[in-house]
Structure formats: structure tokens, C-alpha cells
Design a protein around this motif. Structure first.
Motif, PDB file in Angstrom:
ATOM      1  N   THR A  64      35.878  54.011  44.037  1.00  0.00           N
ATOM      2  CA  THR A  64      35.709  52.792  43.193  1.00  0.00           C
ATOM      3  C   THR A  64      36.071  51.510  44.025  1.00  0.00           C
ATOM      4  N   HIS A  65      37.117  51.830  44.746  1.00  0.00           N
ATOM      5  CA  HIS A  65      37.825  50.743  45.726  1.00  0.00           C
ATOM      6  C   HIS A  65      38.000  51.192  46.985  1.00  0.00           C
ATOM      7  N   ALA A  66      38.430  50.421  47.861  1.00  0.00           N
ATOM      8  CA  ALA A  66      38.804  50.709  49.220  1.00  0.00           C
ATOM      9  C   ALA A  66      39.706  49.658  49.853  1.00  0.00           C
TER      10      ALA A  66
ATOM     11  N   LEU B 284      40.366  55.758  45.148  1.00  0.00           N
ATOM     12  CA  LEU B 284      40.720  54.707  46.202  1.00  0.00           C
ATOM     13  C   LEU B 284      40.315  55.411  47.744  1.00  0.00           C
TER      14      LEU B 284
END
Lengths: 268, 317
Positions: free
Chosen positions: A229-231, A69
Motif C-alpha cells: 500500500t505504501h513504500a 510497507l
């Protein structure tokens, strides 16, 4: 603080659960933070000038195991405060954070480093502070020195003889050598040259392959894009947007260029 | 605000050993079993039981921190730790000259007894002073550790206290050697160094260490809020020395003036030390009670003051 997992409603696939988290604290805004100044003010019937900072406001977030993240946002958005709270350094004012796994942190560069001591001694000190035994950390010292690309013999030289790059590389090497379940990095990837950065990325990808979780705070948007992968985009203590790392960094970059929030997020 | 889930909106069961597929297509076992819950502190205090368990489990960190701080300080000094003994010895000699000159001189035996009293008094006072002054700076100087790691912050002043204790230990044989040699040349000197009263030394030292540690917790907290506290402390401890039975004898006080011996948190310890090391008597009941009372007060008040403000350290350093 450890609790029996049977007593806690925490899905097993989650590394971190943040529930209605608010963090506020008071800071002294006087230019001179001295006892003398406080006494002088008291003698005039004045109080020390304090300001309440609402760093994180009613945040909810689940971070599953094995995710990377990225957290982006302007200075003062509450990113570092959130990281410290997940690490247990700054307890919440409201809400709850549940963490499933061993945490390793790199939130302040040069952790535990005493410039007069050797790199080896400092690594032991940093490892003990993070809860490892002396034997555990001593067994990893040479591996840390190798990972940090320290020239031969430098591990036993005083840290004051290290370059700033070496200093940062050792700090990063210590953090990843702890085999954490959850790795928290705050602007820690700026240390070292391009080759070390590549090495760091590889190591982090290995950690993710092992279902370990990484949370990264960085102003280097390309790093977030490449690695995460995500933020989430934090703004004034709240999550302004979340989703795919590329998408979020694009939105944030647009905000940085234009200077105004996207129209659908103006309520923040 | 809706609860955000980053990887999937699918609800998971709260069971151990669950697995899921990540973005790279690997099936991963979510096996970590260490659950930590961080919640708001009640009445500014973390859960005391959990805090104490964590404190105890990390005691090795305090010991090693003390060892490394010691190593760093004397790494590049030729005389190194010899100064730990030389410094109070030279100071004792200066104070001895001052006291005997002010008194207009005295006979050899009485003069040597005075020197022995000043010596053991200074060694003991400096132990307490080091615990307090080093402990007072332990939080502000431990900035990076505090900003990066979650651990009971009391471990930092504890580390300073451990180090001060290690520095105190070698001064005792030095005192014994000085007195034994002095008694050999001046047999009339009224010093009873070896007696059963020495059995009280662990109790006196333990209570003194707790008292000084409790005060170190207070000053360490103050130093986070007001950075000139440690500077002020250097003057305070100097005045404290003059107000303590080190350069003067407890017997010099009469009537209500004797209250000074007990109002001063270090008073009972210093009086008891002189009683044991000079006269060979066990401490008086008032000294024994005074030692315990000050240790309890300092630990309760200092502990509460420090732990209830620990959260602030991460944002004020």
C-alpha cells in the motif's frame, strides 16, 4: 523485551514506531579474520583493521496495523539492517523501536534448516526458534506442507532432498503459518514459481484483511508495486522518499535508469 | 527529520482496542497486546532481567535443538551412539597401554586401578571438552537462525551443553560395569566404587558443567571474531588433557606443583571425580571450594563476554 503498554506512549493503531533510530556497527575488513592474523598484526604493533558502518541514520517512521510497507533501495542502503532491528535481532545504537504485536520473520532463507533432518523436524525447529510451543507448531505442520505444495510424503523426507524452490516455499509457509501480527520479509518472495507467488500474495492479502502488518524488502519493484500500500525508498541509511508504493517505485526506477538522485533529493 | 506516518497524518490516542479503516474499506480492530521495545544496550548489555526471563521461557528450544542435532548426527550411522562409548573406551585402552609401558609395567591390581582412573578421568574430561568445543562452534554454525530470529544467543551453546551431557550419561554405567567385572577378576584392585561419596557426584557434575559452559561462551564469542578459534581449540584441549589429572594421579604432585590442580579450571572437578569413583572418599574442602570458584568465575566472565557481544553476531556471521 516486553513492557506494559500503559507505560509506553504507543498509539494503539500503530504496529511499529521507530523514533530517531540510528544503527552503527563495526566490521573487520581484514581479508583473513583469524586469530593467527590478529596475533601476527599485534606482534608488528598493528591493530586489526575495522570499519564503522552507519547503516541507519536518525530514522523516524510509524507503521500502522493493517498496512503493507515496501522498502526499496540500493544494496547497502540499510534495508536489511532496519528489518533486523525491527525484529529485535540487531538492537539500535541510538533511538527506539516499539513494536505492538507478535513478529514473524523471513530474513534469511532456509531458517533453521538442517539438511539431514526431515521437513517436519525442521518446521518444528523453526517454530520453536520463533517462540511457539512444540504442540502449537506440530498442529500446523500439515497445513504448512500443504501450503508449500510439497509432494506427498516429502514432509518426512530429509530437507537435502528438496529442490531450492521447495526449500524456499517451506520457509515462507512457516513464516506465514505463525499467524503473526507483523510479518517481516526480506527478499523472501523470490522463492517458488508464478503459481506459488500468486498463492503467497493471496495469503498476505488475507493477513492484511485481518489487520496484520507486512513489511517487505525487495528488489523486485513489480512485487512492491502489486502488493504494497505504501513504500519507502532508503538511501545511505535514511528515508529518501515515502508515499504511495507505485509512486515510490517509479521514482526509484527512474533513479536506477538515470543513475542520479532526483534534484529535490540531492542533499542526501 | 519529521516523523513519518504512512497511512494517515491523523494522531491516534494511545488506547487499546482502537479501530481504523484500511485501503480496502474494512474496519479493523487493532488488538495485539504484546508490546516490545528495543533500545540501545547500556554498557553493551541488554536488560539482564528481561534477558534471563526470555532465556528461561525459551529453554525448550535448547532442549529440542539438542535432540534434533543428536538425531541428525546419528541418522545415517549404523553403529550410531555406540561410538559415544566405544571411542573413549578405546582411547582409555590406548592411554592405559601407554602409561603402563612408560612406567615399565606394574602388578595387575595397580594396573587395573590405573585403567579405572584413566577411564573415569577421560569420560569426565570428554564431557567438558564436548561442551566447550561444540559450544564454540554453535554460533558460527547457527548462522541462519541468528540472522532470522531474535532470541538469547546463549541458548545455542546451552543446547550444545545439553547434548554433551546426554552423551556423558551413558558412559557412567559403562565405567561401573568395567570396574565391577574387573573387581570380580582382580579383587585386590584398590577401587571403592560404591560409597556414600557418590552423593557428591551431582554437585561435581553441576559445577563442571557450569565451568565448561562458561568457557564455551568465551570460545563461541572468539570464534565469531576469529574463525580459526575452533581449530586452535582442538590443540588446546589436547594439551589441556595432558595438564589435567587424567593420565596422572593428583598424588604425584608435591609442594607448589599442586597449584596446577587448581589453576586448571577442570582440575578440581577431575581430582574430585577420582576421589569419589576410585577411592570412595568425599571431595576435599579445597576441591569443593575450587569447583564452586571456577564455576562462578567461568559463568560471570563467560556470560559477560558473550552477552556483551551478542549484538555483533548478527553482523559478523
Amino acid at each position: 523485551m516486553k513492557k506494559n503498554r500503559m507505560l509506553i506512549d504507543m498509539p494503539a493503531d500503530l504496529a511499529v514506531r521507530i523514533e530517531d533510530l540510528s544503527i552503527t556497527y563495526k566490521i573487520n575488513v581484514d581479508t583473513k579474520k583469524t586469530l593467527k592474523n590478529a596475533i601476527m598484526r599485534a606482534s608488528k604493533g598493528e591493530k586489526v583493521r575495522m570499519r564503522t558502518v552507519e547503516a541507519v541514520k536518525h530514522m523516524n517512521l510509524d507503521i500502522p496495523h493493517g498496512s503493507v510497507l515496501g522498502i526499496v533501495g540500493a544494496n547497502g542502503a540499510g534495508k536489511s539492517t532496519l528489518m533486523r532491528s525491527i525484529a529485535g535481532i540487531l538492537p539500535p545504537t541510538e533511538g527506539r523501536i516499539t513494536v505492538n504485536g507478535k513478529i514473524s520473520t523471513l530474513l534469511a532463507l532456509g531458517v533453521g534448516f538442517n539438511p539431514a533432518l526431515s521437513g517436519r523436524d525442521n518446521i518444528i525447529l523453526g517454530g520453536l526458534a520463533s517462540g511457539l510451543t512444540k504442540e502449537e507448531i506440530a498442529a500446523k505442520t500439515d497445513e504448512i506442507a500443504r501450503f508449500a505444495d510439497l509432494p506427498d510424503g516429502f514432509i518426512d523426507m530429509p530437507v537435502r532432498t528438496y529442490s531450492s524452490g521447495m526449500y524456499g516455499r517451506v520457509a515462507f509457509a512457516v513464516a506465514v503459518a505463525m499467524t503473526p501480527d507483523i510479518l517481516l520479509l526480506d527478499e523472501a518472495l523470490s522463492a517458488g514459481d508464478a503459481a506459488f507467488k500468486e498463492k503467497s500474495f493471496l495469503r498476505m492479502r488475507e493477513l492484511v484483511q485481518e489487520a496484520r502488518t507486512i513489511v517487505i524488502v525487495s528488489h523486485a519493484l513489480q512485487t512492491v508495486k502489486d502488493l504494497c500500500t505504501h513504500a519507502i525508498w532508503m538511501h545511505k541509511g535514511q528515508i529518501l522518499a515515502k508515499g504511495d508504493a507505485g509512486e515510490i517505485t517509479e521514482k526509484y526506477l527512474e533513479f536506477l535508469n538515470v543513475g542520479t538522485l532526483p534534484s529535490n533529493l540531492e542533499d542526501f | 527529520m519529521a516523523h513519518l506516518r504512512l497511512m494517515s497524518e491523523k494522531k491516534s490516542e494511545p488506547a487499546s482496542g482502537a479501530s481504523h479503516v484500511n485501503d480496502l474499506g474494512h474496519v479493523k480492530e487493532a488488538t495485539p497486546s504484546l508490546i516490545q521495545v528495543f533500545e540501545p544496550h547500556k554498557a553493551s548489555l541488554p536488560p539482564v532481567g528481561a534477558y534471563m526471563r526470555e532465556f528461561w521461557s525459551r529453554k525448550r528450544f535448547s532442549l529440542e535443538l539438542a535432540r534434533f542435532a543428536d538425531k541428525a548426527e546419528y541418522l545415517e550411522s549404523n553403529l550410531g551412539k555406540v561410538w559415544l562409548v566405544l571411542n573413549p573406551l578405546l582411547l582409555a585402552f590406548v592411554y592405559f597401554l601407554l602409561v603402563t609401558v612408560l612406567r615399565g609395567g606394574s602388578d595387575k591390581a595397580h594396573g587395573f586401578t590405573t585403567l579405572a582412573h584413566i577411564l573415569i578421568g577421560l569420560f569426565t574430561f570428554y564431557f567438558a571438552q564436548n561442551v566447550i568445543s561444540d559450544g564454540a562452534q554453535s554460533i558460527t554454525s547457527g548462522g541462519r537462525l541468528i540472522l532470522n530470529q531474535a532470541f538469547p544467543r546463549t541458548l545455542l551453546p546451552l543446547s550444545s551443553a545439553i547434548r554433551s551431557f546426554w552423551q556423558y550419561i551413558p558412559t557412567i554405567p559403562v565405567y561401573i560395569v568395567v570396574v565391577v567385572i574387573g573387581k570380580f577378576f582382580i579383587p585386590k584392585a584398590d577401587i571403592h566404587i560404591f560409597s556414600w561419596a557418590l552423593l557428591w557426584i551431582p554437585y561435581v557434575t553441576f559445577c563442571l558443567a557450569l565451568t565448561a559452559f562458561g568457557m564455551a561462551l568465551i570460545f563461541a564469542t572468539m570464534n565469531v571474531y576469529f574463525r580459526d578459534t575452533s581449530k586452535l581449540l582442538s590443540y588446546t584441549t589436547r594439551i589441556w588433557l595432558y595438564a589435567s589429572p587424567v593420565l596422572w594421579l593428583p598424588e604425584m604432585l608435591h609442594g607448589w606443583h599442586r597449584a596446577i590442580l587448581y589453576v586448571n579450571p577442570l582440575g578440581p572437578a577431575l581430582s574430585a571425580t577420582a576421589e569419589i569413583w576410585i577411592r570412595g572418599h568425599q571431595p576435599t574442602l579445597a576441591q569443593i571450594i575450587g569447583l564452586a570458584v571456577w564455576a562462578v568465575i567461568a559463568m560471570i566472565f563467560g556470560g559477560y563476554f558473550f552477552i556483551s557481544r551478542e549484538r555483533d553476531f548478527a553482523v559478523r556471521i
